[in-house]
Design a protein around this motif. Sequence first.
Motif, PDB file in Angstrom:
ATOM      1  N   LYS A   1       3.104   5.707 -11.706  1.00 59.26           N
ATOM      2  CA  LYS A   1       2.439   4.712 -10.860  1.00 59.26           C
ATOM      3  C   LYS A   1       2.876   3.296 -11.221  1.00 59.26           C
ATOM      4  O   LYS A   1       3.083   2.454 -10.340  1.00 59.26           O
ATOM      5  CB  LYS A   1       0.923   4.842 -10.986  1.00 59.26           C
TER       6      LYS A   1
ATOM      7  N   GLY B   1       5.574   4.617   0.382  1.00 52.51           N
ATOM      8  CA  GLY B   1       4.892   4.858  -0.887  1.00 52.51           C
ATOM      9  C   GLY B   1       5.106   6.263  -1.413  1.00 52.51           C
ATOM     10  O   GLY B   1       5.354   6.469  -2.605  1.00 52.51           O
ATOM     11  N   ARG B   2       5.017   7.259  -0.529  1.00 49.15           N
ATOM     12  CA  ARG B   2       5.212   8.646  -0.955  1.00 49.15           C
ATOM     13  C   ARG B   2       6.657   8.879  -1.384  1.00 49.15           C
ATOM     14  O   ARG B   2       6.914   9.616  -2.345  1.00 49.15           O
ATOM     15  CB  ARG B   2       4.852   9.606   0.191  1.00 49.15           C
TER      16      ARG B   2
ATOM     17  N   LEU C   1       3.921   0.173   2.734  1.00 52.98           N
ATOM     18  CA  LEU C   1       3.880   1.374   1.897  1.00 52.98           C
ATOM     19  C   LEU C   1       3.319   2.581   2.625  1.00 52.98           C
ATOM     20  O   LEU C   1       3.713   3.723   2.347  1.00 52.98           O
ATOM     21  CB  LEU C   1       3.042   1.115   0.639  1.00 52.98           C
ATOM     22  N   ASP C   2       2.394   2.371   3.561  1.00 53.53           N
ATOM     23  CA  ASP C   2       1.754   3.493   4.241  1.00 53.53           C
ATOM     24  C   ASP C   2       2.425   3.856   5.567  1.00 53.53           C
ATOM     25  O   ASP C   2       1.917   4.695   6.322  1.00 53.53           O
ATOM     26  CB  ASP C   2       0.273   3.180   4.483  1.00 53.53           C
ATOM     27  N   GLN C   3       3.555   3.230   5.857  1.00 61.38           N
ATOM     28  CA  GLN C   3       4.259   3.536   7.104  1.00 61.38           C
ATOM     29  C   GLN C   3       5.383   4.538   6.858  1.00 61.38           C
ATOM     30  O   GLN C   3       6.079   4.465   5.830  1.00 61.38           O
ATOM     31  CB  GLN C   3       4.878   2.260   7.700  1.00 61.38           C
ATOM     32  N   PRO C   4       5.589   5.476   7.804  1.00 60.29           N
ATOM     33  CA  PRO C   4       6.757   6.353   7.694  1.00 60.29           C
ATOM     34  C   PRO C   4       8.045   5.539   7.686  1.00 60.29           C
ATOM     35  O   PRO C   4       8.175   4.561   8.431  1.00 60.29           O
ATOM     36  CB  PRO C   4       6.663   7.227   8.952  1.00 60.29           C
TER      37      PRO C   4
ATOM     38  N   THR D   1       6.167   8.402   4.045  1.00 62.13           N
ATOM     39  CA  THR D   1       5.840   6.980   3.966  1.00 62.13           C
ATOM     40  C   THR D   1       6.655   6.368   2.830  1.00 62.13           C
ATOM     41  O   THR D   1       7.130   7.095   1.929  1.00 62.13           O
ATOM     42  CB  THR D   1       4.348   6.763   3.686  1.00 62.13           C
TER      43      THR D   1
ATOM     44  N   LYS E   1       4.761   0.702  -8.748  1.00 63.38           N
ATOM     45  CA  LYS E   1       4.131  -0.611  -8.523  1.00 63.38           C
ATOM     46  C   LYS E   1       5.105  -1.745  -8.828  1.00 63.38           C
ATOM     47  O   LYS E   1       5.224  -2.710  -8.057  1.00 63.38           O
ATOM     48  CB  LYS E   1       2.886  -0.736  -9.402  1.00 63.38           C
TER      49      LYS E   1
END
Length: 320
Positions: free
Chosen positions: A110, A92-93, A126-129, A90, A114
């Motif tokens: 963090k 974010g990762r 952020l949470d999407q691949p 993702t 941010k």
Amino acid sequence: MIEIEGLTKRFGAVTAVAGLSLKVGKGEVLGFLGPNGAGKSTTMKMVTGYLAPTDGKIRVCGHDIETATVEAQALIGYLPEGAPSYGDMTAGRFLAFIAEVRCFRGTEAKARVKDAVEKTEIGPVLDQPIETLSKGFKRRVGLAQAILHDPPVLIMDEPTDGLDPNQKHSVRTLIRAMAAEKAIIISTHLLEEVEAICTRAVIIDRGAVVADGTPGELLARSRYHNAVTVVLPESEANAAAAKLKGLSPVAGVERTARPDGIVQLTAFPRSGALLIEAVSALAMREKWTVREMVAEPGRLDEVFRAITTDDAQRAKAARA
């Protein structure tokens, strides 16, 4: 902050970069221009330490890129062509991973992520691949990783590639905001980008610098610099062209017909003379039906074409 001296790169018999020398200081946003195959990407790969030069020296904030590679790379933010990343992560990762690689831990990591997310406006994905993102969002994730560690040197290859007009505006605003404290190199094919955000432009061709100056200085090299274009009905065009040619600071007049029954006349100045006042006064005296009147600052595309070679010529030269 960036010093390049006599940089040369050969691939067999082909010389991609030929003795290029360049310095970029703090507060400069350098537009790095050139036709396809001119050596732009090769130069940036050498400056960032991903490709070894055949000859020449590169220093980043005083660190030699070949003998102090890690120290130099720690000071560089790099957005390469295509913004490579790990597609199954993702967004974010991926940025958390980049923060780890940059040796940030815990709260500081963090905070860095941010800040980069906010600056590049990628919060919604952020949470999407990454592999599922649009080209524009992939590009902005790439930009986020480049600025995450707040580097003093930022090198970007086509930073607004794939972005829509609103996204381009946001990225350009971000670059301008960061510029005062950094040395920034932007490789781009978008001449509008040079005028919008760059304080200096360098044009290379066949691996060598062929022009170096502010956007204004390059515009002054254009034959359109200080030219005046007047748009008026076809019925008035012949008489108007004759009157324009009679003005002493006018070197020549070009006529372009439009399909809607109007004509565009462009008056070119002698030795960069200012024409707009003389042309405006003439139009008022002659009572022309002026639809438009534009004073031209110059045209970067025309300067670019005048001092660079096309693909066919370059390929022929390489074979020779």
